[in-house]
Design an enzyme around this catalytic site. Sequence first.
Site, PDB file in Angstrom:
ATOM      1  N   ASN A 152       0.849  -1.243   0.071  1.00 49.89           N
ATOM      2  CA  ASN A 152      -0.133  -0.026   0.113  1.00 49.89           C
ATOM      3  C   ASN A 152       0.730   1.290   0.148  1.00 49.89           C
ATOM      4  OD1 ASN A 152       0.332  -1.163   2.696  1.00 49.89           O
ATOM      5  ND2 ASN A 152      -0.379   0.764   3.524  1.00 49.89           N
ATOM      6  N   CYS A 325       2.613   9.108  11.133  1.00 50.07           N
ATOM      7  CA  CYS A 325       2.688  10.051  12.322  1.00 50.07           C
ATOM      8  C   CYS A 325       1.960   9.233  13.535  1.00 50.07           C
ATOM      9  CB  CYS A 325       1.922  11.275  12.045  1.00 50.07           C
ATOM     10  SG  CYS A 325       2.182  12.493  13.513  1.00 50.07           S
TER      11      CYS A 325
END
Length: 394
Positions: A152, A325
């Site tokens: 991905n 993140c």
Amino acid sequence: MIYLDANATTPVLPEVVEAMMPWLTERFANPNASYRAAKEARKAIETAREQVAALISAKLAEIVFTSGGTESTNAALKWLARLVGRKTGTVVTTAIEHSAVLRVIENFAQVGYATEMCGVDAGGRLEMGGFETACTKAKEGGGFSSVMWVNNETGVIQPLAEACEVAKSQGLAFHTDAIQAAGKVKIDVREVAVDFLSLSAHKFHGPKGVGALFVREGCRFEPLLRGGGQEKERRSGTENVAGIVAMGKAAELAKAWVDEGRDLRALRDDFEAKVVEGCEGVTVNGDLIHRVSNTSHLSFDRCEAAGLLILLDEMGVACSAGSACMTGKQQPSHVQKAMGFSDAKARSSLRFGFSRLNTREEAAEAAACVVRAVAKLRRVQGGGGTGPVVVYSP
């Protein structure tokens, strides 16, 4: 907005919206009731099942509709874990899997399963030698394997057919996350003998919240969700008729796209060429031969991805950071670390995912925006030229 984050999700095609709208409005019947409107809803679900089955060359009875790729993957892996048992069972997977696989397998390890995490080469492809060794080891006590078809983050296509053959030769059941592959590469479960395969509609221009699990005929399978016994006792819960109809239409369109040999290679390559020409110190990441045509994963010397994302967003370009993140800190992604990226390189990476709705003009404008954003960020950070372009070559 120039939307270049199709690996995260794709815009729903107008034809798909048109197909699903009646089932959100006047055709609202529960497909499990006995009156005419309910039977029409049931027929619509079965038509969609035919369309999804055709996308991967499966039989109708092998398609189970779910709420999405995560559920499909969890259902397959948790069933296989129950089947092999924690005392002797071994799970073989790769270091670059999606979190829907890795988090489940981490949980397996916590409760006593042995796990074999196989590495990839610098281009992001599975190292078959290590995988063969892991499968041979897993054979002793029984186990199963899960290998994604397309990554991905990088868009790199894995040697799926070879991996499946190796695993099956050692008696291991085989699951693949084909979520990023559907609508981009040919998938034929008659040629590649996977036992379980996960799909998600919103990755090929369908809506979010609907997916499918392929369960090969003859494979034992018990449901993750129990209740009313829908989907022939394999996935309980009143069916999302509108979503399933939309997934069917999206699958039909995706199959036509692949069968016609259409792809986004020219669009993607033109974008990359303009970025590389306009910026010094750009790395095109991943295997340049074995990758899907819509994905461009780039690193920029002396640039933080977080800063580039802000600038590009202000310019009207939507893309993704190549690193995740977590807990307020920019951490290198597990995929890039598995490929041998330094922390600095990983933090400078962006992923651009093109869809069938993007145009050449958008790609050119996006490339110009990237060049301007990189130049601006380097000026702000006090950087200048950063040396020659580096491109991975397998």
